[in-house]
Design a protein around this motif. Structure first.
Motif, short mmCIF file in Angstrom:
data_model
loop_
_atom_site.label_atom_id
_atom_site.label_comp_id
_atom_site.label_asym_id
_atom_site.label_seq_id
_atom_site.Cartn_x
_atom_site.Cartn_y
_atom_site.Cartn_z
N ARG A 48 0.82 -1.22 0.00
CA ARG A 48 0.00 0.00 0.00
C ARG A 48 0.85 1.26 0.00
O ARG A 48 0.40 2.32 -0.40
CB ARG A 48 -0.92 0.03 1.22
CG ARG A 48 -1.94 -1.07 1.22
CD ARG A 48 -2.87 -0.98 2.40
NE ARG A 48 -2.14 -0.94 3.67
CZ ARG A 48 -2.68 -0.55 4.81
NH1 ARG A 48 -3.92 -0.17 4.86
NH2 ARG A 48 -1.97 -0.57 5.91
N LEU A 49 2.10 1.16 0.46
CA LEU A 49 3.00 2.31 0.51
C LEU A 49 3.88 2.41 -0.73
O LEU A 49 4.71 3.32 -0.83
CB LEU A 49 3.88 2.21 1.76
CG LEU A 49 3.14 2.14 3.08
CD1 LEU A 49 4.09 1.81 4.22
CD2 LEU A 49 2.42 3.44 3.35
N GLY A 50 3.75 1.46 -1.64
CA GLY A 50 4.55 1.45 -2.85
C GLY A 50 5.96 0.94 -2.66
O GLY A 50 6.86 1.25 -3.45
N LEU A 51 6.17 0.14 -1.62
CA LEU A 51 7.50 -0.39 -1.34
C LEU A 51 7.64 -1.78 -1.95
O LEU A 51 6.65 -2.49 -2.13
CB LEU A 51 7.72 -0.48 0.18
CG LEU A 51 7.65 0.85 0.93
CD1 LEU A 51 7.71 0.61 2.43
CD2 LEU A 51 8.75 1.78 0.49
N PRO A 52 8.88 -2.20 -2.26
CA PRO A 52 9.07 -3.55 -2.80
C PRO A 52 8.76 -4.62 -1.76
O PRO A 52 8.77 -4.35 -0.56
CB PRO A 52 10.55 -3.58 -3.19
CG PRO A 52 11.18 -2.50 -2.40
CD PRO A 52 10.13 -1.46 -2.15
N GLU A 53 8.50 -5.83 -2.24
CA GLU A 53 8.17 -6.94 -1.33
C GLU A 53 9.38 -7.43 -0.57
O GLU A 53 9.29 -7.74 0.62
CB GLU A 53 7.54 -8.09 -2.12
CG GLU A 53 7.02 -9.20 -1.26
CD GLU A 53 6.22 -10.22 -2.05
OE1 GLU A 53 5.74 -11.18 -1.41
OE2 GLU A 53 6.07 -10.10 -3.27
N ASP A 54 10.53 -7.50 -1.23
CA ASP A 54 11.76 -8.02 -0.62
C ASP A 54 12.93 -7.12 -0.96
O ASP A 54 12.86 -6.31 -1.88
CB ASP A 54 12.07 -9.43 -1.14
CG ASP A 54 11.07 -10.46 -0.66
OD1 ASP A 54 10.73 -10.44 0.53
OD2 ASP A 54 10.64 -11.29 -1.50
N GLY A 55 14.02 -7.31 -0.21
CA GLY A 55 15.26 -6.63 -0.52
C GLY A 55 15.31 -5.20 -0.01
O GLY A 55 14.46 -4.77 0.77
N PRO A 56 16.32 -4.44 -0.45
CA PRO A 56 16.47 -3.06 0.00
C PRO A 56 15.24 -2.22 -0.33
O PRO A 56 14.68 -2.33 -1.42
CB PRO A 56 17.68 -2.55 -0.79
CG PRO A 56 18.44 -3.78 -1.16
CD PRO A 56 17.40 -4.85 -1.35
N GLY A 57 14.82 -1.42 0.63
CA GLY A 57 13.64 -0.58 0.43
C GLY A 57 12.35 -1.22 0.89
O GLY A 57 11.33 -0.55 0.99
N SER A 58 12.38 -2.53 1.20
CA SER A 58 11.18 -3.19 1.70
C SER A 58 11.05 -2.93 3.20
O SER A 58 12.00 -2.52 3.85
CB SER A 58 11.24 -4.69 1.42
OG SER A 58 12.30 -5.29 2.13
N ILE A 59 9.87 -3.17 3.72
CA ILE A 59 9.64 -2.95 5.15
C ILE A 59 10.51 -3.93 5.95
O ILE A 59 10.56 -5.12 5.66
CB ILE A 59 8.16 -3.12 5.51
CG1 ILE A 59 7.38 -1.94 4.94
CG2 ILE A 59 7.95 -3.21 7.01
CD1 ILE A 59 5.95 -1.85 5.35
N ALA A 60 11.19 -3.39 6.97
CA ALA A 60 12.05 -4.21 7.82
C ALA A 60 11.18 -5.16 8.64
O ALA A 60 10.10 -4.80 9.10
CB ALA A 60 12.86 -3.32 8.75
N SER A 61 11.68 -6.37 8.82
CA SER A 61 10.91 -7.36 9.58
C SER A 61 10.85 -6.97 11.05
O SER A 61 11.69 -6.23 11.56
CB SER A 61 11.56 -8.74 9.44
OG SER A 61 12.80 -8.76 10.11
N VAL A 62 9.85 -7.49 11.73
CA VAL A 62 9.69 -7.22 13.15
C VAL A 62 10.90 -7.75 13.92
O VAL A 62 11.38 -7.11 14.86
CB VAL A 62 8.38 -7.85 13.68
CG1 VAL A 62 8.26 -7.70 15.18
CG2 VAL A 62 7.19 -7.22 12.98
N GLY A 63 11.44 -8.89 13.51
CA GLY A 63 12.61 -9.46 14.17
C GLY A 63 13.81 -8.53 14.11
O GLY A 63 14.51 -8.33 15.12
N ARG A 64 14.08 -7.96 12.95
CA ARG A 64 15.20 -7.01 12.81
C ARG A 64 15.00 -5.81 13.71
O ARG A 64 15.94 -5.31 14.32
CB ARG A 64 15.30 -6.51 11.37
CG ARG A 64 16.00 -7.43 10.43
CD ARG A 64 16.02 -6.77 9.03
NE ARG A 64 16.52 -7.69 8.06
CZ ARG A 64 17.74 -7.60 7.53
NH1 ARG A 64 18.54 -6.64 7.88
NH2 ARG A 64 18.13 -8.49 6.65
N ARG A 65 13.77 -5.33 13.77
CA ARG A 65 13.49 -4.14 14.58
C ARG A 65 13.64 -4.43 16.07
O ARG A 65 14.14 -3.59 16.81
CB ARG A 65 12.09 -3.60 14.27
CG ARG A 65 12.07 -2.98 12.87
CD ARG A 65 10.77 -2.32 12.62
NE ARG A 65 9.87 -3.33 12.05
CZ ARG A 65 8.60 -3.10 11.79
NH1 ARG A 65 8.06 -1.95 12.07
NH2 ARG A 65 7.87 -4.04 11.25
#
Length: 155
Positions: A31-48
């Protein structure tokens, strides 16, 4: 509908039940126009979460190093102040805290630009309050990110 189907839909949750009815949610960030995977995608909850733990550990270490020789209990309170200061300064200057840099994530505005200093301040206050950070939407954006129109992405 038999009882097993009712119990099965309750156990799998409302999202699974909606998907069975044909609702498409898409991937996180679509919905935000971000890619599904890779750089630029939403960071996973685990990483955060790992980034948050790293930041908290470093803040506690700094607070104990500066104050522990006087009063150990006081150092615990100062860890929160150090955490808030590091978060606000890091987000305003480079869009990341030390933990986020280690975990290769960054906080940016939804339009892709860096957060303003005021946005970094508001986001930090909301993170320190905790509740806005643990309530999130289907894109896993917390209320603290939504309030300042930000998103955490992978770098």
């Amino acid at each position: 509908m038999d009882n097993r189907e009712v119990i099965g839909s309750w156990l799998s949750g409302p999202r699974a039940a909606a998907e069975e009815m044909g609702v498409e949610f898409g991937y996180r960030g679509e919905r935000l126009g971000l890619p599904e995977d890779g750089p630029g995608s939403i960071a996973s909850v685990g990483r955060r979460i790992v980034a948050l733990l790293i930041d908290w550990f470093l803040s506690t270490l700094i607070a104990y190093g500066l104050i522990a020789h006087r009063d150990v209990h006081l150092a615990n309170n100062w860890a929160l102040v150090v955490f808030a200061g590091v978060s606000m300064i890091g987000l305003a200057l480079v869009g990341a805290t030390p933990g986020k840099l280690i975990m290769r994530t960054r906080v940016v505005s939804v339009d892709g630009t860096r957060l303003s200093p005021l946005g970094a301040l508001l986001r930090t206050i909301l993170v320190v309050l905790v509740v806005p950070a643990v309530v999130f939407d289907r894109d896993t954006r917390g209320l603290h990110d939504k309030a300042v129109k930000a998103v955490q992405i992978r770098v």
